[in-house]
Design a protein around this motif. Structure first.
Motif, PDB file in Angstrom:
ATOM      1  N   HIS A 145       5.225  -4.646   2.342  1.00 11.22           N
ATOM      2  CA  HIS A 145       4.864  -4.652   0.895  1.00 11.22           C
ATOM      3  C   HIS A 145       6.094  -5.170  -0.021  1.00 11.22           C
ATOM      4  O   HIS A 145       5.732  -5.834  -0.898  1.00 11.22           O
ATOM      5  CB  HIS A 145       4.344  -3.437   0.230  1.00 11.22           C
ATOM      6  CG  HIS A 145       2.889  -3.225   0.802  1.00 11.22           C
ATOM      7  ND1 HIS A 145       1.765  -3.781   0.451  1.00 11.22           N
ATOM      8  CD2 HIS A 145       2.556  -2.290   1.667  1.00 11.22           C
ATOM      9  CE1 HIS A 145       0.846  -3.467   1.188  1.00 11.22           C
ATOM     10  NE2 HIS A 145       1.216  -2.489   2.131  1.00 11.22           N
ATOM     11  N   PRO A 146       7.464  -4.637   0.109  1.00 16.99           N
ATOM     12  CA  PRO A 146       8.482  -5.419  -0.688  1.00 16.99           C
ATOM     13  C   PRO A 146       8.518  -6.675  -0.757  1.00 16.99           C
ATOM     14  O   PRO A 146       9.047  -7.554  -1.635  1.00 16.99           O
ATOM     15  CB  PRO A 146       9.431  -4.547   0.008  1.00 16.99           C
ATOM     16  CG  PRO A 146       9.182  -3.322   0.483  1.00 16.99           C
ATOM     17  CD  PRO A 146       7.747  -3.826   1.332  1.00 16.99           C
ATOM     18  N   ALA A 147       7.941  -7.389   0.394  1.00 17.50           N
ATOM     19  CA  ALA A 147       8.139  -8.863   0.519  1.00 17.50           C
ATOM     20  C   ALA A 147       6.906  -9.563  -0.288  1.00 17.50           C
ATOM     21  O   ALA A 147       6.952 -10.883  -0.287  1.00 17.50           O
ATOM     22  CB  ALA A 147       8.114  -9.194   1.952  1.00 17.50           C
ATOM     23  N   ILE A 148       5.890  -9.116  -0.682  1.00 15.07           N
ATOM     24  CA  ILE A 148       4.934  -9.765  -1.118  1.00 15.07           C
ATOM     25  C   ILE A 148       4.799  -9.570  -2.771  1.00 15.07           C
ATOM     26  O   ILE A 148       5.363  -8.384  -3.420  1.00 15.07           O
ATOM     27  CB  ILE A 148       3.494  -8.857  -0.826  1.00 15.07           C
ATOM     28  CG1 ILE A 148       3.593  -8.769   0.599  1.00 15.07           C
ATOM     29  CG2 ILE A 148       2.404  -9.438  -1.486  1.00 15.07           C
ATOM     30  CD1 ILE A 148       2.233  -8.023   1.219  1.00 15.07           C
ATOM     31  N   ALA A 149       4.806 -10.857  -3.241  1.00 10.63           N
ATOM     32  CA  ALA A 149       4.974 -10.880  -4.810  1.00 10.63           C
ATOM     33  C   ALA A 149       3.666 -10.228  -5.655  1.00 10.63           C
ATOM     34  O   ALA A 149       2.634  -9.895  -4.987  1.00 10.63           O
ATOM     35  CB  ALA A 149       4.848 -12.459  -5.113  1.00 10.63           C
TER      36      ALA A 149
END
Length: 486
Positions: free
Chosen positions: A482-486
């Motif tokens: 999730h941290p990679a998703i804008a």
């Protein structure tokens, strides 16, 4: 079913149909050309075409994927994960315990031969191997804590492509086509734009496993006509008799409809017929502007750059046509891929030179056309490399270091861009030597779960009943990054 391994024993009819089902149907088109116009009369006995578009589980951020496959394993400390601590330990033994490597040829610490510099407004550090890609740094989300379960190419390739290390499982491209279908009526849902290198593990990396053969990868050539043209060898009465026999084989033998293997073959034959018109136009890159051709490196002095540039440009054109999943494997630079057990400097330099300009051009071109927002671009090899040198430096004095690096599945870098990804950032980390993932260690299953999530698919719900259980790409693992998703 096992392929026919005895060249003296003719393949059975069922073997022939299963083994040919994923092809382009050129031979069948030559035989069935007049009859295909009447295929609709047989459609009533068949189920919905496997590649019919299907709705996602939830709102998707991406509709297509371009997977840039860096066969062989680029060194993370030489590309996207700077490790200045290696300079302090140069030519000394690694001061931490390390597991046995693939070839167990463990030398002293070797810092990266390339400098890292900040890129874009984000300042994301990228090595001098990728000066053009560095200009696109604000689009990249670098995952620095990826791991694999396998240190050997073939098993690691199966794991990267299918989520399992044995051969015969569906690839991620096949799962995407199974879950979402295709937006292209006259092209396959999953295409590999060949660069001249077959990965360790072979064509099984692109297979559909227990899914329908309609979902397996179709290999297009990166140069010339994307698909080889086949011509029928039979004429006159012989051809007419062959056509009748083949049609009789493909017709349903009962009111229960076609055998699944025959149905898949027929689906692909009909797709092959449609491709006769679509593919030649697709391969005409002469219609691209001079500026676009330059952007992809098609006027480069380095042949490998021109070749990979054509692969990337064809990938963009396939995405525009609605192909769901396009894989762009590493181009042949004249010797081994990114697998530099020796001559790291020459090998990584030439491989990076081949792909840097085309990949940077692809990202810029997708953005300018409004396609990057819905196209997920993934750059990954099957594992990384060790911080220690492999082999002795046998180069004459004054010549480049001839040492290389061994395989390292314990911590390496991949990156994603576009398609709902947060750009200009790095997530996770390896230790100070770049050997082990220590901050948010991730598995290939997590990468697959994230790719499916961005396509609007819940990886725990994308299943297929086989061998008494619900199978999925991520098996019983996987979590969305999730941290990679804008």
């Amino acid at each position: 079913m096992e392929p026919n391994k005895n060249p003296r024993r003719p393949a059975s009819r069922r073997e022939f149909l299963i083994r040919s089902a994923g092809g382009f149907g050129a031979v069948a088109a030559a035989v069935l050309w007049p009859e295909l116009a009447g295929a609709s009369s047989r459609a009533a006995t068949r189920t919905e075409h496997p590649l019919t578009p299907k709705p996602p589980h939830f709102k998707a951020r991406a509709t297509n994927v371009i997977f840039l496959y860096m066969d062989g394993g680029p060194g993370q400390m030489d590309t996207f994960d700077p490790k200045p601590e290696l300079e302090r330990w140069v030519d000394r033994p690694l001061p931490i315990d390390a597991p046995a490597t693939q070839f167990n040829d463990i030398g002293t610490v070797m810092p990266s031969p390339w400098k890292f510099r900040p890129g874009g407004n984000s300042g994301l550090p990228i090595s001098d191997l990728f000066p053009k890609l560095r200009e696109q740094a604000d689009k990249l989300c670098v995952i620095r804590s990826m791991t694999s379960k396998f240190p050997e190419h073939t098993a690691a390739n199966y794991f990267l492509h299918t989520g399992h290390n044995p051969a015969g499982r569906p690839s991620m491209g096949a799962w995407c086509s199974y879950g979402l279908g295709s937006m292209a009526d006259d092209l396959p849902g999953y295409v590999i734009v060949d660069g001249g290198l077959m990965p360790p593990g072979g064509i099984e990396c692109y297979g559909s496993g227990f899914l329908s053969p309609s979902f397996q990868g179709s290999i297009f050539r990166g140069q010339g006509s994307p698909v080889a043209h086949a011509r029928g060898r039979h004429t006159g009465t012989e051809r007419e008799a062959l056509r009748r026999r083949l049609l009789e084989t493909l017709e349903p033998s009962s009111d229960q409809g076609l055998d699944p293997a025959i149905e898949a073959a027929l689906d692909n034959y009909e797709l092959g017929f449609k491709m006769q018109a679509a593919v030649p136009e697709l391969g005409k890159l002469s219609g691209e502007s001079d500026a676009t051709r330059t952007l992809y490196g098609l006027d480069s002095e380095f042949e490998a750059t021109r070749s990979f540039g054509r692969q990337c440009l064809l990938a963009r054109r396939l995405i525009e046509k609605g192909v769901r999943f396009v894989q762009v494997p590493m181009v042949d630079v004249g010797y081994d891929r990114w697998d530099q057990h020796k001559d790291l400097i020459k090998g990584h330099t030439d491989n990076a030179r081949a792909v840097d300009e085309p990949i940077a051009g692809l990202l810029a071109d997708l953005e300018s056309r409004g396609l990057l927002e819905t196209t997920l671009v993934v750059f990954a090899g099957e594992f990384g490399r060790t911080p220690m040198a492999q082999g002795r430096n046998e180069a004459p004095e004054g010549q480049p270091d001839s040492r290389g690096r061994d395989h390292n599945p314990h911590g390496f870098s991949v990156w994603m861009a576009g398609g709902g990804v947060k750009g200009g950032m790095a997530h996770g980390s390896t230790d100070e030597f770049g050997y082990f993932a220590i901050e948010d260690p991730l598995e290939i299953h997590d990468l697959h779960a994230t790719m499916l999530h961005l396509l609007g698919l819940d990886h725990t719900k994308l299943t297929y009943r086989f061998d008494g259980r619900e199978m999925r790409l991520t098996d019983v693992h996987g979590r969305v990054i999730h941290p990679a998703i804008a």
